[in-house]
Scaffold this active site. Structure first.
Site, PDB file in Angstrom:
ATOM      1  N   GLU A 159      41.792  27.373  34.269  1.00 44.39           N
ATOM      2  CA  GLU A 159      42.658  28.364  33.612  1.00 44.39           C
ATOM      3  C   GLU A 159      42.916  29.492  34.588  1.00 44.39           C
ATOM      4  OE1 GLU A 159      41.405  29.694  29.719  1.00 44.39           O
ATOM      5  OE2 GLU A 159      42.181  31.733  30.080  1.00 44.39           O
ATOM      6  N   GLU A 164      46.468  39.656  31.524  1.00 41.02           N
ATOM      7  CA  GLU A 164      45.953  39.951  30.194  1.00 41.02           C
ATOM      8  C   GLU A 164      45.785  41.461  30.077  1.00 41.02           C
ATOM      9  OE1 GLU A 164      43.090  36.792  28.346  1.00 41.02           O
ATOM     10  OE2 GLU A 164      42.385  37.248  30.383  1.00 41.02           O
TER      11      GLU A 164
END
Length: 277
Positions: A159, A164
């Protein structure tokens, strides 16, 4: 909407899952420019859904591995084009919901889209121009998962979190890599403070063999190579990944919304572009 361009940015080599790209350097020793290979400019009439040939909507309220509070829908109330070349993902309260979430009756709705089954790539520059929501409990993200997640599972699939943010810290963004032995709270992460967080910024990774670089507005703030992995851990970033956009509400990391949180909250996506060398 900014027009796509050929980017003359420095980086190492790149490739695809089947055919290698040209060598990273030109004959004169200069880095090759990044060349646009896939994009969504989100052109279309206001209220139009996302292009189904490029994106798949994830739906449901199972918590998504993070105890998130939202139910992801495929409806226009949570995601649609604005008619000005942008996708708007909207997180909303849902006080009269008949939907069931992992914790009971769902309290919020939002949207999450992926290119899985539509587009995936090994290596390149993956970028999006975004304006982020803010407020306690908001969790916008632009990220990537290994295309083989359905067969090998997470975190072996790998990932790459391009961007974020947790809404109580609107001026701080995070870039993280997850793999076997370095996942969840042990992911390899970096952060950057951005000026004017209520404005658009360009978030990108430049992923080349043996290296991932995170940049905001073309300023590098984080870099990971196999030498940064924990002892004995495996580098799993040598196969195609697909792209994900979402706005989560609540969860283990940001915590739940509180009385200070205002709704609706929106992540506005001007474009998503992927380049090769």
């Amino acid at each position: 909407m900014l027009a796509p361009a050929v980017l003359a940015l420095t980086a190492c080599g790149a490739g695809t899952s089947s055919t290698p790209d040209p060598a990273p350097l030109t004959g004169s020793g200069e880095p090759r420019p990044w060349v646009l290979t896939w994009s969504d400019e989100f052109d279309g009439a206001a209220g139009t859904p996302v292009d189904g040939t490029k994106w798949v909507a994830d739906t449901g309220g199972q918590g998504w591995g993070n105890e998130e509070r939202q139910y992801y829908t495929a409806g226009a109330e949570n995601a649609s084009l604005d008619g000005a070349g942008r996708l708007v993902i909207t997180a909303r309260p849902d006080p009269s919901s008949s939907r069931s979430c992992w914790y009971g009756t769902c309290r919020y709705t939002s949207a999450r889209f992926k290119t899985s089954g539509r587009f995936a790539r090994m290596y390149g520059r993956f970028e999006a121009r975004l304006r982020l929501p803010r407020g306690q409990g908001l969790w916008p993200a632009f990220w990537m998962l290994g295309e083989d997640i359905g067969t090998v599972g997470w975190p072996k699939s790998g990932e790459i979190d391009v961007m974020e943010n947790i809404g109580r810290e609107p001026g701080v963004v995070h870039g993280t890599m997850h793999g076997p032995g370095y996942s969840a709270g042990n992911g390899i992460t970096g952060s950057s403070t951005i000026a004017n967080p209520d404005e658009f910024h360009i978030y990108a990774v430049e992923w080349t063999p043996g290296q991932v670089r995170w940049v905001v507005d073309d300023k590098e703030y984080h870099r990971v190579t196999p030498t940064n992995l924990p002892a004995g851990a495996t580098w799993v970033f040598d196969h195609p990944f697909f792209v994900i956009l979402n706005v989560a509400v609540g969860g283990k990391w940001p915590g739940d919304p509180d009385a200070s949180t205002t709704f609706p909250q929106q992540m506005i996506v001007d474009y998503v572009r992927v380049y090769r060398q």
